[in-house]
Design a protein around this motif. Structure first.
Motif: not given
Length: 100
Positions: A1-17
């Motif tokens: 399972m390899s995520l793109t940089a865009t997906q990781k950025k989106q998940y980091r945004t969600i994970g912030h809260n």
């Protein structure tokens, strides 16, 4: 399972809260910790884990080992907190951090 940089950025945004759901302390990765992380990933897909171990090398090794054991991908590691992701087969819209 390899995520793109865009997906990781989106998940980091969600994970912030998000708050950490599991804490790994001096006893390391016991079976109970692994089961709880596995259950949390199945319910929420994206979770934070807090590592209360003193040494950086030990912490990095524990994070890597935990991700391998639960078949999750490390999204981000900041200080003592790791954000990990594993896609659920049948996510519950009320629990999943990605669908809320």
């Amino acid at each position: 399972m390899s995520l793109t940089a865009t997906q990781k950025k989106q998940y980091r945004t969600i994970g912030h809260n998000l708050n950490p759901l599991v804490t790994v302390a001096d006893k390391g990765l016991s079976e109970g910790v692994q089961l709880e992380v596995d259950r949390a990933l199945e319910d929420h897909e994206l979770i934070k884990i807090k590592f209360n171990v003193g040494d950086r090398k030990v912490k990095k090794a524990l994070i890597r080992e935990l991700c391998e054991q639960v078949q999750a991908e490390l999204i981000q590691e900041i200080g003592n907190i790791a954000l990990i992701f594993r896609e659920s087969d049948d996510p519950d819209p009320k629990l999943s951090n990605l669908l809320r």
